[in-house]
Design a protein around this motif. Structure first.
Motif, PDB file in Angstrom:
ATOM      1  N   VAL A  55      20.685 -25.204 -10.287  1.00  0.00           N
ATOM      2  CA  VAL A  55      20.817 -23.849  -9.733  1.00  0.00           C
ATOM      3  C   VAL A  55      22.061 -23.173 -10.295  1.00  0.00           C
ATOM      4  CG1 VAL A  55      21.222 -22.556  -7.603  1.00  0.00           C
ATOM      5  CG2 VAL A  55      19.476 -24.333  -7.662  1.00  0.00           C
ATOM      6  N   ALA A  56      23.167 -23.898 -10.335  1.00  0.00           N
ATOM      7  CA  ALA A  56      24.403 -23.324 -10.876  1.00  0.00           C
ATOM      8  C   ALA A  56      24.216 -22.941 -12.345  1.00  0.00           C
ATOM      9  CB  ALA A  56      25.553 -24.312 -10.719  1.00  0.00           C
ATOM     10  N   GLY A  57      23.609 -23.829 -13.118  1.00  0.00           N
ATOM     11  CA  GLY A  57      23.370 -23.540 -14.530  1.00  0.00           C
ATOM     12  C   GLY A  57      22.436 -22.364 -14.730  1.00  0.00           C
ATOM     13  N   SER A  58      21.398 -22.291 -13.899  1.00  0.00           N
ATOM     14  CA  SER A  58      20.446 -21.180 -13.997  1.00  0.00           C
ATOM     15  C   SER A  58      21.086 -19.848 -13.622  1.00  0.00           C
ATOM     16  CB  SER A  58      19.244 -21.443 -13.086  1.00  0.00           C
ATOM     17  OG  SER A  58      18.555 -22.596 -13.518  1.00  0.00           O
ATOM     18  N   ALA A  59      22.029 -19.865 -12.692  1.00  0.00           N
ATOM     19  CA  ALA A  59      22.736 -18.643 -12.314  1.00  0.00           C
ATOM     20  C   ALA A  59      23.706 -18.202 -13.410  1.00  0.00           C
ATOM     21  CB  ALA A  59      23.489 -18.861 -11.003  1.00  0.00           C
TER      22      ALA A  59
ATOM     23  N   VAL B 203      32.720  -8.316 -11.841  1.00  0.00           N
ATOM     24  CA  VAL B 203      32.849  -9.571 -12.590  1.00  0.00           C
ATOM     25  C   VAL B 203      33.999 -10.402 -12.022  1.00  0.00           C
ATOM     26  CG1 VAL B 203      33.459 -10.567 -14.843  1.00  0.00           C
ATOM     27  CG2 VAL B 203      31.794  -8.699 -14.703  1.00  0.00           C
ATOM     28  N   ILE B 204      35.127  -9.755 -11.794  1.00  0.00           N
ATOM     29  CA  ILE B 204      36.284 -10.468 -11.235  1.00  0.00           C
ATOM     30  C   ILE B 204      35.949 -11.035  -9.855  1.00  0.00           C
ATOM     31  CG2 ILE B 204      38.656 -10.173 -10.394  1.00  0.00           C
ATOM     32  CD1 ILE B 204      38.990  -8.077 -12.709  1.00  0.00           C
ATOM     33  N   ALA B 205      35.246 -10.248  -9.032  1.00  0.00           N
ATOM     34  CA  ALA B 205      34.869 -10.714  -7.694  1.00  0.00           C
ATOM     35  C   ALA B 205      33.899 -11.891  -7.761  1.00  0.00           C
ATOM     36  CB  ALA B 205      34.243  -9.563  -6.905  1.00  0.00           C
TER      37      ALA B 205
ATOM     38  N   ILE C  60      34.592 -15.562  -6.238  1.00  0.00           N
ATOM     39  CA  ILE C  60      33.666 -16.227  -5.316  1.00  0.00           C
ATOM     40  C   ILE C  60      33.252 -17.588  -5.867  1.00  0.00           C
ATOM     41  CG2 ILE C  60      31.323 -16.089  -4.344  1.00  0.00           C
ATOM     42  CD1 ILE C  60      31.860 -13.010  -4.124  1.00  0.00           C
ATOM     43  N   TRP C  61      33.039 -17.666  -7.181  1.00  0.00           N
ATOM     44  CA  TRP C  61      32.672 -18.945  -7.806  1.00  0.00           C
ATOM     45  C   TRP C  61      33.766 -19.979  -7.576  1.00  0.00           C
ATOM     46  CZ3 TRP C  61      28.246 -20.367 -10.539  1.00  0.00           C
ATOM     47  CH2 TRP C  61      28.306 -21.594 -11.182  1.00  0.00           C
ATOM     48  N   VAL C  62      35.019 -19.570  -7.761  1.00  0.00           N
ATOM     49  CA  VAL C  62      36.154 -20.487  -7.575  1.00  0.00           C
ATOM     50  C   VAL C  62      36.226 -20.945  -6.123  1.00  0.00           C
ATOM     51  CG1 VAL C  62      38.681 -20.654  -7.606  1.00  0.00           C
ATOM     52  CG2 VAL C  62      37.481 -19.534  -9.492  1.00  0.00           C
TER      53      VAL C  62
ATOM     54  N   ALA D 185      38.191 -28.618 -12.517  1.00  0.00           N
ATOM     55  CA  ALA D 185      38.517 -28.081 -13.852  1.00  0.00           C
ATOM     56  C   ALA D 185      37.754 -26.786 -14.120  1.00  0.00           C
ATOM     57  CB  ALA D 185      38.211 -29.117 -14.925  1.00  0.00           C
ATOM     58  N   GLN D 186      36.470 -26.747 -13.786  1.00  0.00           N
ATOM     59  CA  GLN D 186      35.729 -25.510 -14.045  1.00  0.00           C
ATOM     60  C   GLN D 186      36.195 -24.405 -13.111  1.00  0.00           C
ATOM     61  OE1 GLN D 186      33.084 -23.977 -12.066  1.00  0.00           O
ATOM     62  NE2 GLN D 186      33.481 -25.427 -10.446  1.00  0.00           N
ATOM     63  N   ALA D 187      36.597 -24.728 -11.875  1.00  0.00           N
ATOM     64  CA  ALA D 187      37.117 -23.700 -10.964  1.00  0.00           C
ATOM     65  C   ALA D 187      38.429 -23.128 -11.505  1.00  0.00           C
ATOM     66  CB  ALA D 187      37.320 -24.285  -9.569  1.00  0.00           C
ATOM     67  N   LEU D 188      39.293 -23.987 -12.032  1.00  0.00           N
ATOM     68  CA  LEU D 188      40.556 -23.516 -12.619  1.00  0.00           C
ATOM     69  C   LEU D 188      40.302 -22.649 -13.853  1.00  0.00           C
ATOM     70  CD1 LEU D 188      42.790 -26.704 -12.256  1.00  0.00           C
ATOM     71  CD2 LEU D 188      43.000 -24.535 -10.997  1.00  0.00           C
ATOM     72  N   ALA D 189      39.338 -23.039 -14.674  1.00  0.00           N
ATOM     73  CA  ALA D 189      39.011 -22.251 -15.870  1.00  0.00           C
ATOM     74  C   ALA D 189      38.481 -20.872 -15.477  1.00  0.00           C
ATOM     75  CB  ALA D 189      37.983 -22.995 -16.725  1.00  0.00           C
TER      76      ALA D 189
END
Length: 133
Positions: A48-52, A77-79, A83-85, A109-113
């Protein structure tokens, strides 16, 4: 006063975000089974994450190549990145998933990126010029 001529920093941040989101989305979709087992994360969550990420990545690359961009689009985009983080970290904190050490490292790591990309986009937005009409 809504349209901006994006600064090179904003354009590059959007493009980098788009390319990284696309690559990550493809990885999560194509290798969800293997990654799920390796990271001890649910396969469906990765799918689901990859598809989004895939349509989001396409939109970011499209935005990065526009001569003018709406200020609201950049804030959106910033928001979405913020939200993803937050969601990435909440998934770990509330215990919805129980990944192994590699899974924790991957999510953090992906949240920090993504947080870094959102910050670069914000700085790029601040340095963008209002488009002449």
């Amino acid at each position: 006063m809504n349209a901006l001529q994006p600064s090179p920093m904003l354009r590059n941040a959007l493009l980098l975000d788009g390319l990284l989101s696309g690559a990550t989305g493809l990885l999560l979709v194509l290798a969800a089974g293997w990654l799920g087992a390796f990271l001890e994360l649910p396969r469906l969550l990765l799918l689901v994450a990859g598809s989004a990420l895939l349509p989001f990545a396409a939109m970011l690359v499209w935005l990065a190549n526009r001569a003018e961009i709406s200020r609201q689009a950049i804030w959106a985009v910033i928001a979405v990145n913020a939200i993803w983080v937050i969601d990435s970290l909440l998934v770990l904190v509330i215990g919805w998933v129980s990944p192994n050490l590699f899974g924790y490292a991957f999510v953090i790591a992906q949240a920090l990126a993504v947080a870094l990309l959102a910050e670069l986009q914000w700085f790029g937005l601040k340095h963008s010029q209002v488009a002449c009409i």
